[in-house]
Write a protein that holds these residues in place. Structure first.
Motif, mmCIF file in Angstrom:
data_model
loop_
_atom_site.group_PDB
_atom_site.id
_atom_site.type_symbol
_atom_site.label_atom_id
_atom_site.label_comp_id
_atom_site.label_asym_id
_atom_site.label_seq_id
_atom_site.Cartn_x
_atom_site.Cartn_y
_atom_site.Cartn_z
ATOM 1 N N ASP A 16 1.153 -0.193 -12.552
ATOM 2 C CA ASP A 16 1.131 0.754 -13.668
ATOM 3 C C ASP A 16 0.065 1.840 -13.525
ATOM 4 O O ASP A 16 -0.031 2.714 -14.377
ATOM 5 C CB ASP A 16 0.928 0.015 -14.996
ATOM 6 N N ASP A 17 -0.709 1.820 -12.446
ATOM 7 C CA ASP A 17 -1.759 2.809 -12.240
ATOM 8 C C ASP A 17 -1.262 3.885 -11.277
ATOM 9 O O ASP A 17 -1.149 3.634 -10.075
ATOM 10 C CB ASP A 17 -3.017 2.133 -11.679
ATOM 11 N N PRO A 18 -0.954 5.095 -11.791
ATOM 12 C CA PRO A 18 -0.424 6.162 -10.926
ATOM 13 C C PRO A 18 -1.353 6.509 -9.763
ATOM 14 O O PRO A 18 -0.887 6.850 -8.680
ATOM 15 C CB PRO A 18 -0.248 7.362 -11.863
ATOM 16 N N GLY A 19 -2.656 6.418 -9.976
ATOM 17 C CA GLY A 19 -3.604 6.709 -8.899
ATOM 18 C C GLY A 19 -3.497 5.693 -7.769
ATOM 19 O O GLY A 19 -3.505 6.065 -6.594
ATOM 20 N N ASP A 20 -3.381 4.413 -8.113
ATOM 21 C CA ASP A 20 -3.223 3.380 -7.092
ATOM 22 C C ASP A 20 -1.894 3.537 -6.360
ATOM 23 O O ASP A 20 -1.827 3.376 -5.146
ATOM 24 C CB ASP A 20 -3.317 1.978 -7.712
ATOM 25 N N VAL A 21 -0.849 3.861 -7.113
ATOM 26 C CA VAL A 21 0.467 4.063 -6.494
ATOM 27 C C VAL A 21 0.397 5.198 -5.483
ATOM 28 O O VAL A 21 0.897 5.072 -4.357
ATOM 29 C CB VAL A 21 1.558 4.337 -7.558
ATOM 30 N N LEU A 22 -0.244 6.294 -5.847
ATOM 31 C CA LEU A 22 -0.375 7.437 -4.939
ATOM 32 C C LEU A 22 -1.150 7.041 -3.679
ATOM 33 O O LEU A 22 -0.750 7.380 -2.565
ATOM 34 C CB LEU A 22 -1.069 8.598 -5.651
ATOM 35 N N MET A 23 -2.237 6.287 -3.845
ATOM 36 C CA MET A 23 -3.016 5.858 -2.676
ATOM 37 C C MET A 23 -2.208 4.922 -1.788
ATOM 38 O O MET A 23 -2.278 5.004 -0.563
ATOM 39 C CB MET A 23 -4.324 5.189 -3.116
ATOM 40 N N ILE A 24 -1.414 4.049 -2.394
ATOM 41 C CA ILE A 24 -0.557 3.149 -1.618
ATOM 42 C C ILE A 24 0.460 3.961 -0.823
ATOM 43 O O ILE A 24 0.636 3.755 0.380
ATOM 44 C CB ILE A 24 0.146 2.129 -2.541
ATOM 45 N N GLU A 25 1.115 4.902 -1.500
ATOM 46 C CA GLU A 25 2.124 5.729 -0.824
ATOM 47 C C GLU A 25 1.509 6.528 0.320
ATOM 48 O O GLU A 25 2.104 6.624 1.396
ATOM 49 C CB GLU A 25 2.801 6.663 -1.835
ATOM 50 N N GLU A 26 0.340 7.104 0.104
ATOM 51 C CA GLU A 26 -0.312 7.900 1.158
ATOM 52 C C GLU A 26 -0.724 7.029 2.340
ATOM 53 O O GLU A 26 -0.558 7.421 3.492
ATOM 54 C CB GLU A 26 -1.513 8.652 0.585
ATOM 55 N N ALA A 27 -1.251 5.839 2.064
ATOM 56 C CA ALA A 27 -1.653 4.943 3.153
ATOM 57 C C ALA A 27 -0.434 4.484 3.943
ATOM 58 O O ALA A 27 -0.479 4.392 5.167
ATOM 59 C CB ALA A 27 -2.413 3.745 2.597
ATOM 60 N N LEU A 28 0.676 4.214 3.273
ATOM 61 C CA LEU A 28 1.893 3.768 3.955
ATOM 62 C C LEU A 28 2.574 4.898 4.721
ATOM 63 O O LEU A 28 3.263 4.658 5.706
ATOM 64 C CB LEU A 28 2.870 3.146 2.958
ATOM 65 N N ALA A 29 2.350 6.135 4.288
ATOM 66 C CA ALA A 29 2.978 7.280 4.959
ATOM 67 C C ALA A 29 2.463 7.459 6.379
ATOM 68 O O ALA A 29 3.159 8.006 7.233
ATOM 69 C CB ALA A 29 2.734 8.549 4.149
ATOM 70 N N ASP A 30 1.253 6.985 6.652
ATOM 71 C CA ASP A 30 0.659 7.130 7.979
ATOM 72 C C ASP A 30 1.145 6.072 8.965
ATOM 73 O O ASP A 30 0.755 6.084 10.116
ATOM 74 C CB ASP A 30 -0.871 7.044 7.884
ATOM 75 N N SER A 31 1.985 5.172 8.513
ATOM 76 C CA SER A 31 2.421 4.038 9.326
ATOM 77 C C SER A 31 3.382 4.444 10.428
ATOM 78 O O SER A 31 4.127 5.413 10.305
ATOM 79 C CB SER A 31 3.101 3.022 8.422
ATOM 80 N N GLU A 32 3.361 3.662 11.496
ATOM 81 C CA GLU A 32 4.327 3.849 12.584
ATOM 82 C C GLU A 32 5.674 3.232 12.227
ATOM 83 O O GLU A 32 6.682 3.527 12.855
ATOM 84 C CB GLU A 32 3.793 3.190 13.859
ATOM 85 N N VAL A 33 5.660 2.350 11.241
ATOM 86 C CA VAL A 33 6.870 1.633 10.839
ATOM 87 C C VAL A 33 7.642 2.477 9.829
ATOM 88 O O VAL A 33 7.089 2.863 8.800
ATOM 89 C CB VAL A 33 6.504 0.272 10.199
ATOM 90 N N PRO A 34 8.921 2.778 10.111
ATOM 91 C CA PRO A 34 9.692 3.528 9.117
ATOM 92 C C PRO A 34 9.842 2.703 7.843
ATOM 93 O O PRO A 34 10.082 1.499 7.901
ATOM 94 C CB PRO A 34 11.046 3.767 9.786
ATOM 95 N N LYS A 35 9.670 3.353 6.703
ATOM 96 C CA LYS A 35 9.796 2.608 5.464
ATOM 97 C C LYS A 35 10.338 3.459 4.337
ATOM 98 O O LYS A 35 10.273 4.680 4.379
ATOM 99 C CB LYS A 35 8.475 1.964 5.076
ATOM 100 N N ALA A 36 10.870 2.762 3.351
ATOM 101 C CA ALA A 36 11.334 3.384 2.118
ATOM 102 C C ALA A 36 10.566 2.700 0.994
ATOM 103 O O ALA A 36 10.470 1.476 0.967
ATOM 104 C CB ALA A 36 12.831 3.189 1.954
ATOM 105 N N ILE A 37 10.008 3.496 0.097
ATOM 106 C CA ILE A 37 9.185 2.947 -0.973
ATOM 107 C C ILE A 37 9.826 3.257 -2.321
ATOM 108 O O ILE A 37 10.172 4.403 -2.602
ATOM 109 C CB ILE A 37 7.761 3.537 -0.919
ATOM 110 N N ASP A 38 9.984 2.210 -3.119
ATOM 111 C CA ASP A 38 10.435 2.361 -4.495
ATOM 112 C C ASP A 38 9.275 1.943 -5.385
ATOM 113 O O ASP A 38 8.513 1.040 -5.041
ATOM 114 C CB ASP A 38 11.648 1.463 -4.762
ATOM 115 N N VAL A 39 9.135 2.599 -6.534
ATOM 116 C CA VAL A 39 8.012 2.325 -7.427
ATOM 117 C C VAL A 39 8.532 2.086 -8.835
ATOM 118 O O VAL A 39 9.372 2.841 -9.336
ATOM 119 C CB VAL A 39 7.022 3.513 -7.447
ATOM 120 N N VAL A 40 8.015 1.029 -9.470
ATOM 121 C CA VAL A 40 8.247 0.785 -10.895
ATOM 122 C C VAL A 40 6.887 0.534 -11.531
ATOM 123 O O VAL A 40 5.948 0.103 -10.862
ATOM 124 C CB VAL A 40 9.215 -0.397 -11.146
ATOM 125 N N SER A 41 6.776 0.803 -12.832
ATOM 126 C CA SER A 41 5.452 0.800 -13.453
ATOM 127 C C SER A 41 5.119 -0.432 -14.281
ATOM 128 O O SER A 41 4.032 -0.509 -14.850
ATOM 129 C CB SER A 41 5.282 2.060 -14.307
#
Length: 148
Positions: A16-41
């Motif tokens: 439920d914390d938009p700031g944490d969600v953004l940090m998670i998404e940014e950290a995962l974006a740098d990954s070598e592993v292709p991924k799809a991220i869905d978010v619920v609050s």
């Protein structure tokens, strides 16, 4: 998509914390592993997503879940209990990712069959490092169950 390219790892972030969600998404974006991220609050929306109900009728089954414990409407403990009690969902690995380092939360999460418990670090660099390690472990090292 190239035939040799693997399917993306699909991650459901329940936080439920938009700031944490953004940090998670940014950290995962740098990954070598292709991924799809869905978010619920919150937990209630997570269960609707997992059961493909309401506005989540077309929701894809995640390969893993990053779950915060303390959320409105339905908390992470309730989500963990419901997912791990459901024959159709229990094989989805759940990483509890929360600010709590209370022994009762840690033990309680493992008793509800969490696959891992990680305390969110305060600093941005440490937070990114933790997310990258989770991503490396679940995206490159372990074998995840196939989606039905």
């Amino acid at each position: 998509m190239d035939a040799a390219e693997p399917n993306p790892v699909r991650i459901l972030v329940v936080d439920d914390d938009p700031g944490d969600v953004l940090m998670i998404e940014e950290a995962l974006a740098d990954s070598e592993v292709p991924k799809a991220i869905d978010v619920v609050s919150d937990g209630q929306e997570a269960m609707e997503f997992l059961h493909q109900e309401g506005r989540h009728r077309a929701a894809p089954r995640p390969d893993m879940i990053l779950l915060d414990l303390n959320m409105p409407r339905m908390d992470g403990r309730q989500v963990l209990n419901q997912v791990k009690s459901d024959d159709n969902l229990r094989t989805i690995p759940i990483v509890v990712l929360t600010t709590s380092n209370a022994d009762t939360d840690i033990l309680g999460s493992y008793n509800l069959r969490a696959n891992a418990y990680v305390t969110k670090p305060i600093g941005l660099d440490d937070f990114n490092d933790v997310i990258r390690r989770i991503d490396e472990f679940f995206g490159q090292i372990v074998v995840l169950p196939r989606r039905p």
